[in-house]
Design an enzyme around this catalytic site. Structure first.
Site, PDB file in Angstrom:
ATOM      1  N   HIS A  67     -13.099  16.990   3.059  1.00  0.00           N
ATOM      2  CA  HIS A  67     -13.848  18.042   3.743  1.00  0.00           C
ATOM      3  C   HIS A  67     -13.760  17.902   5.248  1.00  0.00           C
ATOM      4  O   HIS A  67     -13.987  18.850   5.990  1.00  0.00           O
ATOM      5  CB  HIS A  67     -15.326  18.005   3.336  1.00  0.00           C
ATOM      6  CG  HIS A  67     -15.543  18.134   1.864  1.00  0.00           C
ATOM      7  ND1 HIS A  67     -15.221  19.273   1.168  1.00  0.00           N
ATOM      8  CD2 HIS A  67     -16.045  17.265   0.951  1.00  0.00           C
ATOM      9  CE1 HIS A  67     -15.511  19.102  -0.114  1.00  0.00           C
ATOM     10  NE2 HIS A  67     -16.010  17.894  -0.278  1.00  0.00           N
ATOM     11  N   HIS A  83     -19.746  15.806  15.064  1.00  0.00           N
ATOM     12  CA  HIS A  83     -21.126  15.520  14.653  1.00  0.00           C
ATOM     13  C   HIS A  83     -21.305  14.014  14.537  1.00  0.00           C
ATOM     14  O   HIS A  83     -20.634  13.371  13.710  1.00  0.00           O
ATOM     15  CB  HIS A  83     -21.447  16.185  13.316  1.00  0.00           C
ATOM     16  CG  HIS A  83     -21.568  17.667  13.412  1.00  0.00           C
ATOM     17  ND1 HIS A  83     -21.387  18.504  12.338  1.00  0.00           N
ATOM     18  CD2 HIS A  83     -21.882  18.457  14.473  1.00  0.00           C
ATOM     19  CE1 HIS A  83     -21.577  19.761  12.740  1.00  0.00           C
ATOM     20  NE2 HIS A  83     -21.864  19.753  14.025  1.00  0.00           N
TER      21      HIS A  83
HETATM   22 ZN   LIG Z   1     -20.750  18.071  10.412  1.00  0.00          ZN
END
Ligand SMILES: [Zn+2]
Length: 252
Positions: A91, A136
């Protein structure tokens, strides 16, 4: 008599084990993605465990507009050169930290940096503007509460600070690479660290809420070819579309 008891015990143990394995493998094998019938608009219907992806009222990403001035304190980050492993989880590309010595202080709580990963293009938008890439930085406190720090990228020359990772991007889902030199996540933080803050969620299933989101106002840069190398691995893109802000406020 003894024998039959043993058989019953063994069978029920087996049944229990098989059942647990069934539940676990069901979890592991609920495939989701970014295109076709595994795309974000279908996540909630792929598994009951993903219900929040559809029903949640505090979902991430968002379009950052209409902020309020909350006189936010300076961001307190304490990052150091660290042992890391680069993982292609199918992902995203995720950089996992082996130790908890990189910290973020937030509301008097200490959050340890667990991993960082990337989305192409950006997930969060600023006043409607999308960016070629977003990183992130995922932190957790001792109780497991999450705080995610988002860094947006604009296009420029090659980002040498990302090179140790980009030179070793695992090409296939499930592949890992352990860097043989320490990687300092502090090198990926812009010098100016003003930020937006809002309450949100994981941007991937199960879309769990209660995540403290911080998005830096100042951007980092990377090259078009670095973006393309990542996008190719993600078969184009790996960003969830923006979600309704609902009753939330964005503080800056
Ligand atoms: Zn993320």
């Amino acid at each position: 008599m003894k024998m039959s008891k043993l058989v019953v015990f063994t069978l029920s143990t087996l049944a229990l084990t098989a059942c647990q394995q069934g539940v676990n493998s069901q979890d592991k094998h609920t495939h989701w993605g970014y295109t076709g019938h595994e795309a974000p608009e279908h996540w909630a219907s792929l598994s009951p465990k993903f219900a929040l992806c559809g029903e949640g009222k505090n979902q991430t990403p968002i379009n950052i507009v209409n902020t309020i001035d909350g006189k936010l304190p300076p961001l307190k980050l304490d990052y150091h050169p660290s042992d890391v492993e680069i993982v292609n989880n199918g992902h995203t590309i995720q950089v996992d930290f082996k130790h908890d010595h990189n910290t973020l202080q937030l509301n008097g709580q200490t959050y340890a940096l667990k991993q960082f990963h990337f989305h192409v293009p950006s997930e969060n938008l600023i006043r409607g503007k999308s960016f070629p890439m977003e990183a992130h930085f995922v932190h957790a406190d001792k109780e497991g509460n999450l705080a995610v720090l988002g860094v947006l990228y604009t296009l420029s020359g090659e980002n040498q600070r990302l090179a140790p990772i980009w030179q070793h991007l695992p090409q296939k889902a499930g592949e890992k690479y352990t860097l043989n030199t320490a990687f300092d996540p502090a090198t990926l933080m812009p010098k100016k660290r003003d930020y937006y803050r809002f309450s949100g969620s994981l941007t991937t299933p199960p879309c769990s809420e209660g995540v403290s989101w911080l998005v830096l106002k100042h951007y980092d840069t990377m090259s078009q070819s670095q973006v393309e190398a990542f996008a190719t691995l993600m078969k184009g893109h790996n960003n969830r579309p923006i979600q309704p802000i609902n009753a939330r406020v964005i503080v800056e």
